[in-house]
Design a protein around this motif. Structure first.
Motif, PDB file in Angstrom:
ATOM      1  N   ASP A  84      61.372  23.790  49.455  1.00 38.79           N
ATOM      2  CA  ASP A  84      62.610  24.349  48.743  1.00 38.79           C
ATOM      3  C   ASP A  84      63.832  24.890  49.752  1.00 38.79           C
ATOM      4  N   PRO A  85      64.326  24.007  50.261  1.00 42.39           N
ATOM      5  CA  PRO A  85      65.380  24.368  51.469  1.00 42.39           C
ATOM      6  C   PRO A  85      66.634  24.709  50.714  1.00 42.39           C
ATOM      7  N   ASN A  86      67.432  25.647  51.426  1.00 43.19           N
ATOM      8  CA  ASN A  86      68.670  25.658  51.006  1.00 43.19           C
ATOM      9  C   ASN A  86      69.749  24.737  51.676  1.00 43.19           C
ATOM     10  N   ASN A  87      71.097  24.917  51.442  1.00 43.08           N
ATOM     11  CA  ASN A  87      71.960  23.757  51.792  1.00 43.08           C
ATOM     12  C   ASN A  87      71.756  23.610  53.346  1.00 43.08           C
ATOM     13  N   VAL A  88      72.026  24.603  54.234  1.00 47.17           N
ATOM     14  CA  VAL A  88      71.914  24.497  55.531  1.00 47.17           C
ATOM     15  C   VAL A  88      70.600  23.949  56.037  1.00 47.17           C
ATOM     16  N   GLN A  89      69.527  24.344  55.388  1.00 48.42           N
ATOM     17  CA  GLN A  89      68.189  23.756  55.911  1.00 48.42           C
ATOM     18  C   GLN A  89      67.947  22.234  55.540  1.00 48.42           C
ATOM     19  N   ALA A  90      68.444  21.930  54.366  1.00 46.47           N
ATOM     20  CA  ALA A  90      68.557  20.582  53.872  1.00 46.47           C
ATOM     21  C   ALA A  90      69.286  19.597  54.735  1.00 46.47           C
ATOM     22  N   THR A  91      70.545  20.226  55.295  1.00 50.33           N
ATOM     23  CA  THR A  91      71.187  19.670  56.343  1.00 50.33           C
ATOM     24  C   THR A  91      70.394  19.306  57.554  1.00 50.33           C
ATOM     25  N   ARG A  97      65.835   2.427  57.480  1.00 53.88           N
ATOM     26  CA  ARG A  97      67.240   2.432  56.884  1.00 53.88           C
ATOM     27  C   ARG A  97      67.235   4.048  56.336  1.00 53.88           C
ATOM     28  N   LYS A  98      68.702   4.262  56.224  1.00 56.40           N
ATOM     29  CA  LYS A  98      69.037   5.505  55.654  1.00 56.40           C
ATOM     30  C   LYS A  98      68.653   5.486  54.193  1.00 56.40           C
ATOM     31  N   GLY A  99      68.180   6.493  53.698  1.00 61.43           N
ATOM     32  CA  GLY A  99      68.032   6.732  52.256  1.00 61.43           C
ATOM     33  C   GLY A  99      66.565   6.073  51.704  1.00 61.43           C
ATOM     34  N   ARG A 100      66.126   5.266  52.521  1.00 61.00           N
ATOM     35  CA  ARG A 100      64.666   4.909  52.207  1.00 61.00           C
ATOM     36  C   ARG A 100      63.729   5.469  53.248  1.00 61.00           C
ATOM     37  N   ASP A 101      64.056   5.487  54.822  1.00 59.55           N
ATOM     38  CA  ASP A 101      63.303   5.976  55.785  1.00 59.55           C
ATOM     39  C   ASP A 101      63.686   7.433  56.237  1.00 59.55           C
ATOM     40  N   VAL A 152      46.615  19.353  61.696  1.00 61.24           N
ATOM     41  CA  VAL A 152      46.714  18.476  62.749  1.00 61.24           C
ATOM     42  C   VAL A 152      48.286  18.037  62.790  1.00 61.24           C
ATOM     43  N   SER A 153      48.666  17.685  61.778  1.00 60.81           N
ATOM     44  CA  SER A 153      50.229  17.232  61.687  1.00 60.81           C
ATOM     45  C   SER A 153      50.978  17.479  60.302  1.00 60.81           C
ATOM     46  N   ALA A 154      52.200  17.459  60.512  1.00 60.98           N
ATOM     47  CA  ALA A 154      53.055  17.438  59.254  1.00 60.98           C
ATOM     48  C   ALA A 154      54.091  16.389  59.168  1.00 60.98           C
ATOM     49  N   SER A 155      54.364  15.555  58.041  1.00 61.18           N
ATOM     50  CA  SER A 155      55.455  14.809  57.925  1.00 61.18           C
ATOM     51  C   SER A 155      56.229  15.473  56.783  1.00 61.18           C
ATOM     52  N   ILE A 156      57.510  15.299  57.231  1.00 60.51           N
ATOM     53  CA  ILE A 156      58.766  15.781  56.410  1.00 60.51           C
ATOM     54  C   ILE A 156      59.336  14.662  55.886  1.00 60.51           C
ATOM     55  N   GLU A 157      59.368  14.595  54.559  1.00 56.81           N
ATOM     56  CA  GLU A 157      60.128  13.360  53.973  1.00 56.81           C
ATOM     57  C   GLU A 157      60.923  13.742  52.820  1.00 56.81           C
ATOM     58  N   ARG A 158      62.063  12.840  52.757  1.00 57.76           N
ATOM     59  CA  ARG A 158      62.984  12.934  51.645  1.00 57.76           C
ATOM     60  C   ARG A 158      62.583  11.959  50.282  1.00 57.76           C
ATOM     61  N   VAL A 159      62.093  12.277  49.361  1.00 62.65           N
ATOM     62  CA  VAL A 159      61.959  11.232  48.385  1.00 62.65           C
ATOM     63  C   VAL A 159      63.196  11.771  47.182  1.00 62.65           C
ATOM     64  N   ALA A 160      64.281  10.655  46.953  1.00 61.02           N
ATOM     65  CA  ALA A 160      65.274  11.002  46.045  1.00 61.02           C
ATOM     66  C   ALA A 160      66.097  12.033  46.554  1.00 61.02           C
ATOM     67  N   ASP A 161      66.104  13.201  45.863  1.00 55.93           N
ATOM     68  CA  ASP A 161      66.810  14.167  46.514  1.00 55.93           C
ATOM     69  C   ASP A 161      65.829  15.616  46.749  1.00 55.93           C
ATOM     70  N   ARG A 162      64.836  15.425  46.953  1.00 52.03           N
ATOM     71  CA  ARG A 162      63.763  16.589  47.210  1.00 52.03           C
ATOM     72  C   ARG A 162      62.988  16.186  48.557  1.00 52.03           C
TER      73      ARG A 162
END
Length: 197
Positions: free
Chosen positions: A10-17, A107-111, A149-159
Motif C-alpha cells: 500500500d504505497p503512497n505516491n512517493v513510495q510508488a515512484t 519490457r516496461k509494463g510487463r517486467d 530468504v528474499s523478497a521480490s517486489i513486483e507491479r501487476v497492473a496498478d498494484r
C-alpha cells in the motif's frame, strides 16, 4: 522448504515512484547485461582466447562503470542491478540445460520488478523496510515463520506486491497457518510431479 507469501503493498505516491524507479533500474541492468552477454559471446566466437561471458563478470563490470555512466542507479537500493543480472545468469543456465528458451529483453509494463536479499529489507507486522525508501505498508502481515530468504517486489497492473520467500519447516506451518485449506494445498503441491487429488 522454501515457501513464498505474496502480499499486496500500500504505497503512497512517493513510495510508488521509488518502486517504479527501482524496477526500472533492475530492468535496465538486466537488458544491459543481456546485450553485453551477446556482444561478448560474438567476440568470443571470433577470438577463442577471450573469456566466455558469465553473470559474475557482468556484475563486476557494471559495478565498475555505474558511478560514471549510470549515476541514477545509486538513487535506489543497491540490490536491484546485481540481482537482475543474477536472474539473467539463471536464465542462461536454464537455457543451456534445455529447461527454458533463450533469455529475452525485459519490457516496461510487463517486467516491473526487482529483488532484495534478506540483508537488504526487514519485515515487521504489516510493514516492510526497503533501503533508501523506508517503511512501506503491507495489506497483511507475513503469515510464515522461519528464516526470510528474499523478497521480490513486483507491479501487476496498478498494484504493487511483495513476494517474501521464507525457509520454513512445513510440518509447523501446516498446523499453525491461517491459509484456507485449498490455497494451502496448492502451495504444498509446488514441486510435486503430479497435482494433488
Amino acid at each position: 522448504m522454501y515457501l513464498a507469501h505474496r502480499i499486496r503493498l500500500d504505497p503512497n505516491n512517493v513510495q510508488a515512484t521509488y518502486l517504479a524507479r527501482a524496477a526500472g533500474t533492475a530492468r535496465f541492468a538486466y537488458n544491459w547485461a543481456l546485450a553485453e552477454w551477446k556482444r561478448q559471446y560474438e567476440a568470443c566466437k571470433l577470438d577463442p582466447a577471450l573469456p566466455k561471458p558469465n553473470e559474475a563478470a557482468l556484475r563486476r563490470q557494471l559495478n565498475a562503470i555505474k558511478r560514471e555512466m549510470f549515476p541514477w542507479m545509486l538513487e535506489v537500493t543497491k540490490n536491484a542491478p546485481p540481482m537482475a543480472i543474477k536472474q539473467l545468469g539463471c536464465g542462461f543456465k536454464n537455457f543451456f540445460e534445455g529447461r527454458a528458451g533463450y533469455p529475452t529483453f525485459r519490457r516496461k509494463g510487463r517486467d516491473d520488478r526487482f529483488t532484495l536479499t534478506n540483508d537488504q529489507f526487514k519485515v515487521k507486522d504489516k510493514r516492510i523496510h526497503i533501503p533508501k525508501l523506508g517503511w512501506l505498508r503491507m495489506c497483511e502481515s507475513l503469515r510464515l515463520t522461519g528464516h526470510i530468504v528474499s523478497a521480490s517486489i513486483e507491479r501487476v497492473a496498478d498494484r504493487w506486491y511483495a513476494s517474501i520467500v521464507v525457509d520454513t519447516e512445513i510440518s509447523s506451518q501446516v498446523h499453525s497457518t491461517t491459509l484456507p485449506p485449498l490455497r494451502l494445498r496448492s502451495i504444498l503441491a509446488v514441486g510435486c510431479k503430479r497435482p494433488p487429488l
